[in-house]
Scaffold this motif. Structure first.
Motif, PDB file in Angstrom:
ATOM      1  N   TYR A   1       0.821  -1.203   0.000  1.00 28.96           N
ATOM      2  CA  TYR A   1       0.000   0.000   0.000  1.00 28.96           C
ATOM      3  C   TYR A   1       0.861   1.261   0.000  1.00 28.96           C
ATOM      4  O   TYR A   1       2.008   1.250   0.467  1.00 28.96           O
ATOM      5  CB  TYR A   1      -0.884   0.044   1.256  1.00 28.96           C
ATOM      6  CG  TYR A   1      -1.903  -1.057   1.340  1.00 28.96           C
ATOM      7  CD1 TYR A   1      -3.177  -0.904   0.798  1.00 28.96           C
ATOM      8  CD2 TYR A   1      -1.599  -2.255   1.974  1.00 28.96           C
ATOM      9  CE1 TYR A   1      -4.121  -1.912   0.893  1.00 28.96           C
ATOM     10  CE2 TYR A   1      -2.536  -3.270   2.079  1.00 28.96           C
ATOM     11  CZ  TYR A   1      -3.795  -3.091   1.526  1.00 28.96           C
ATOM     12  OH  TYR A   1      -4.725  -4.101   1.616  1.00 28.96           O
ATOM     13  N   CYS A   2       0.259   2.317  -0.500  1.00 32.66           N
ATOM     14  CA  CYS A   2       0.757   3.663  -0.259  1.00 32.66           C
ATOM     15  C   CYS A   2      -0.289   4.355   0.609  1.00 32.66           C
ATOM     16  O   CYS A   2      -1.444   4.526   0.192  1.00 32.66           O
ATOM     17  CB  CYS A   2       0.954   4.422  -1.568  1.00 32.66           C
ATOM     18  SG  CYS A   2       1.513   6.125  -1.302  1.00 32.66           S
ATOM     19  N   ALA A   3       0.098   4.708   1.824  1.00 30.72           N
ATOM     20  CA  ALA A   3      -0.823   5.338   2.766  1.00 30.72           C
ATOM     21  C   ALA A   3      -0.554   6.838   2.815  1.00 30.72           C
ATOM     22  O   ALA A   3       0.597   7.284   2.797  1.00 30.72           O
ATOM     23  CB  ALA A   3      -0.659   4.731   4.157  1.00 30.72           C
ATOM     24  N   PHE A   4      -1.635   7.627   2.866  1.00 36.15           N
ATOM     25  CA  PHE A   4      -1.487   9.081   2.913  1.00 36.15           C
ATOM     26  C   PHE A   4      -2.747   9.689   3.523  1.00 36.15           C
ATOM     27  O   PHE A   4      -3.798   9.044   3.594  1.00 36.15           O
ATOM     28  CB  PHE A   4      -1.271   9.656   1.504  1.00 36.15           C
ATOM     29  CG  PHE A   4      -2.199   9.090   0.461  1.00 36.15           C
ATOM     30  CD1 PHE A   4      -3.496   9.563   0.316  1.00 36.15           C
ATOM     31  CD2 PHE A   4      -1.778   8.063  -0.365  1.00 36.15           C
ATOM     32  CE1 PHE A   4      -4.348   9.022  -0.624  1.00 36.15           C
ATOM     33  CE2 PHE A   4      -2.625   7.511  -1.313  1.00 36.15           C
ATOM     34  CZ  PHE A   4      -3.915   8.001  -1.442  1.00 36.15           C
ATOM     35  N   GLN A   5      -2.604  10.939   3.995  1.00 34.24           N
ATOM     36  CA  GLN A   5      -3.759  11.660   4.510  1.00 34.24           C
ATOM     37  C   GLN A   5      -4.723  11.958   3.360  1.00 34.24           C
ATOM     38  O   GLN A   5      -4.300  12.342   2.281  1.00 34.24           O
ATOM     39  CB  GLN A   5      -3.319  12.983   5.172  1.00 34.24           C
ATOM     40  CG  GLN A   5      -2.396  12.809   6.365  1.00 34.24           C
ATOM     41  CD  GLN A   5      -3.083  12.194   7.568  1.00 34.24           C
ATOM     42  OE1 GLN A   5      -4.310  12.202   7.659  1.00 34.24           O
ATOM     43  NE2 GLN A   5      -2.297  11.670   8.504  1.00 34.24           N
ATOM     44  N   LYS A   6      -6.002  11.763   3.616  1.00 33.19           N
ATOM     45  CA  LYS A   6      -6.998  11.882   2.558  1.00 33.19           C
ATOM     46  C   LYS A   6      -6.941  13.226   1.859  1.00 33.19           C
ATOM     47  O   LYS A   6      -6.992  13.314   0.630  1.00 33.19           O
ATOM     48  CB  LYS A   6      -8.395  11.643   3.144  1.00 33.19           C
ATOM     49  CG  LYS A   6      -9.513  11.682   2.132  1.00 33.19           C
ATOM     50  CD  LYS A   6     -10.796  11.080   2.702  1.00 33.19           C
ATOM     51  CE  LYS A   6     -11.229  11.779   3.974  1.00 33.19           C
ATOM     52  NZ  LYS A   6     -12.501  11.227   4.474  1.00 33.19           N
ATOM     53  N   GLN A   7      -6.786  14.313   2.634  1.00 30.85           N
ATOM     54  CA  GLN A   7      -6.794  15.638   2.017  1.00 30.85           C
ATOM     55  C   GLN A   7      -5.534  15.911   1.202  1.00 30.85           C
ATOM     56  O   GLN A   7      -5.539  16.696   0.250  1.00 30.85           O
ATOM     57  CB  GLN A   7      -6.977  16.734   3.072  1.00 30.85           C
ATOM     58  CG  GLN A   7      -5.875  16.829   4.110  1.00 30.85           C
ATOM     59  CD  GLN A   7      -6.180  15.993   5.332  1.00 30.85           C
ATOM     60  OE1 GLN A   7      -6.981  15.059   5.266  1.00 30.85           O
ATOM     61  NE2 GLN A   7      -5.552  16.311   6.455  1.00 30.85           N
ATOM     62  N   SER A   8      -4.412  15.206   1.536  1.00 28.69           N
ATOM     63  CA  SER A   8      -3.162  15.444   0.817  1.00 28.69           C
ATOM     64  C   SER A   8      -3.233  14.950  -0.618  1.00 28.69           C
ATOM     65  O   SER A   8      -2.539  15.473  -1.500  1.00 28.69           O
ATOM     66  CB  SER A   8      -1.998  14.741   1.527  1.00 28.69           C
ATOM     67  OG  SER A   8      -1.857  15.210   2.844  1.00 28.69           O
ATOM     68  N   TYR A   9      -4.044  13.941  -0.869  1.00 25.74           N
ATOM     69  CA  TYR A   9      -4.106  13.346  -2.205  1.00 25.74           C
ATOM     70  C   TYR A   9      -4.734  14.295  -3.227  1.00 25.74           C
ATOM     71  O   TYR A   9      -4.655  14.056  -4.433  1.00 25.74           O
ATOM     72  CB  TYR A   9      -4.904  12.045  -2.140  1.00 25.74           C
ATOM     73  CG  TYR A   9      -4.770  11.177  -3.367  1.00 25.74           C
ATOM     74  CD1 TYR A   9      -3.524  10.716  -3.788  1.00 25.74           C
ATOM     75  CD2 TYR A   9      -5.891  10.803  -4.101  1.00 25.74           C
ATOM     76  CE1 TYR A   9      -3.405   9.915  -4.909  1.00 25.74           C
ATOM     77  CE2 TYR A   9      -5.779  10.006  -5.221  1.00 25.74           C
ATOM     78  CZ  TYR A   9      -4.537   9.558  -5.623  1.00 25.74           C
ATOM     79  OH  TYR A   9      -4.428   8.758  -6.731  1.00 25.74           O
ATOM     80  N   MET A  10      -5.339  15.375  -2.747  1.00 21.74           N
ATOM     81  CA  MET A  10      -5.923  16.349  -3.655  1.00 21.74           C
ATOM     82  C   MET A  10      -4.843  17.080  -4.457  1.00 21.74           C
ATOM     83  O   MET A  10      -5.094  17.567  -5.552  1.00 21.74           O
ATOM     84  CB  MET A  10      -6.752  17.370  -2.867  1.00 21.74           C
ATOM     85  CG  MET A  10      -7.966  16.772  -2.152  1.00 21.74           C
ATOM     86  SD  MET A  10      -9.185  16.132  -3.301  1.00 21.74           S
ATOM     87  CE  MET A  10      -9.728  17.667  -4.047  1.00 21.74           C
ATOM     88  N   GLY A  11      -3.645  17.185  -3.912  1.00 26.55           N
ATOM     89  CA  GLY A  11      -2.572  17.910  -4.596  1.00 26.55           C
ATOM     90  C   GLY A  11      -2.021  17.129  -5.780  1.00 26.55           C
ATOM     91  O   GLY A  11      -1.900  15.905  -5.734  1.00 26.55           O
ATOM     92  N   ARG A  12      -1.651  17.815  -6.840  1.00 27.91           N
ATOM     93  CA  ARG A  12      -1.132  17.164  -8.048  1.00 27.91           C
ATOM     94  C   ARG A  12       0.168  16.410  -7.777  1.00 27.91           C
ATOM     95  O   ARG A  12       0.424  15.359  -8.353  1.00 27.91           O
ATOM     96  CB  ARG A  12      -0.891  18.217  -9.131  1.00 27.91           C
ATOM     97  CG  ARG A  12      -2.143  18.787  -9.764  1.00 27.91           C
ATOM     98  CD  ARG A  12      -1.790  19.896 -10.736  1.00 27.91           C
ATOM     99  NE  ARG A  12      -0.847  19.440 -11.751  1.00 27.91           N
ATOM    100  CZ  ARG A  12      -0.032  20.243 -12.419  1.00 27.91           C
ATOM    101  NH1 ARG A  12      -0.014  21.552 -12.146  1.00 27.91           N
ATOM    102  NH2 ARG A  12       0.770  19.770 -13.350  1.00 27.91           N
TER     103      ARG A  12
END
Length: 277
Positions: free
Chosen positions: A231-242
């Motif tokens: 998996y690649c885990a990240f904060q949900k809001q961070s994935y909005m960035g290009r």
């Protein structure tokens, strides 16, 4: 008035929240966190659109993914976006950052963390391996019954019992290896296997260079555990960035060719006991 409930009890000296007021406060905290996250995501996207992809990117990775996969994806990403400053840390090492301090985490199991998304990059296959040195000293097991009597190098947490569910095309078997050495690190595990301590269950991408140069040999081909997810885990809001979205997409595209990225080769040089990388 909209809630139809009294939220505070007022006196001449103080205001005290009611039970309904305390419950409403908890929901307000969640709402504010979500608003903050959406504002940060909006700011990231606006900056990306106005300035192109730049700034910094911080990546946390489990040890066997760090040099064998992540650093090569970073190289590809750097070719596309040379203005980014990168940082990669190994999970579990001294001073390694927390999940909320990085942009993403490459792992076999995403941590239980608020607002965290785990995007599956792919699946890893594992096989049993032994070094030529070990085979010369102890022989090559031809059946699962013979394998049970061989020495094993295993990956485990402290005081954790280890067992493998191995499968073939037509059957499955639960194997409890004869433990000789245990470790919590794949790099150490592979080194111990190369040095002839015992047979080890290792990711196939991780051992390709040693198989190619003859340092490791496949044991009981056709018997493997179920593939494991990465998996690649990240904060949900961070994935909005290009920037992060482009990096995660590149990792997903590169996953199937992961075996070709690994060029750090350990060599079994017999009695000399030396290893190269």
């Amino acid at each position: 008035a909209e809630l139809g409930a009294e939220l505070f009890v007022r006196s001449t000296r103080r205001i005290t929240p009611t039970e309904a007021g305390r419950a409403f406060y908890v929901h307000c905290e969640s709402l504010l966190d979500e608003v903050k996250g959406r504002l940060e995501a909006a700011q990231t996207e606006i900056n990306d659109r106005s300035k192109g992809i730049g700034g910094s990117l911080s990546v946390l990775a489990d040890s066997h993914f760090s040099t064998s996969f992540v650093c090569h994806v970073l190289r590809l990403f750097l070719d596309r976006y040379p203005e980014i400053c990168y940082r990669i840390d190994v999970a579990g090492a001294e001073g390694s950052p927390r999940m909320e301090q990085v942009d993403c985490y490459i792992c076999a199991k995403p941590p239980d963390h608020p607002n965290l998304v785990g995007k599956q990059l792919g699946r890893l296959t594992h096989s049993l391996y032994a070094s030529q040195r070990y085979v010369e000293a102890h022989g090559m097991p031809a059946t699962l019954d013979e394998l049970a009597h061989h020495k094993a190098v295993v990956l485990s947490a402290q005081d954790q019992d280890v067992e493998y569910r191995l499968r073939s095309c037509t059957d499955s078997c639960l194997l409890r290896p004869r433990l000789i050495v245990a470790t919590n690190d794949y790099w150490t595990m592979k080194t111990l296997c190369i040095e002839g301590f015992g047979i080890a269950l290792l990711p196939d991408f991780f051992t390709r260079p040693e198989v190619d140069n003859g340092s490791l040999r496949l044991v009981l081909p056709g018997w493997q555990p179920e593939p494991t997810r990465v998996y690649c885990a990240f904060q949900k809001q961070s994935y909005m960035g290009r920037k992060l979205r482009a990096f995660v997409d590149l990792m997903e595209e590169s996953f199937e060719s992961m075996g070709r990225f690994n060029s750090y080769v350990g060599s079994d040089l017999g009695a000399s006991g030396r290893a190269t990388s």
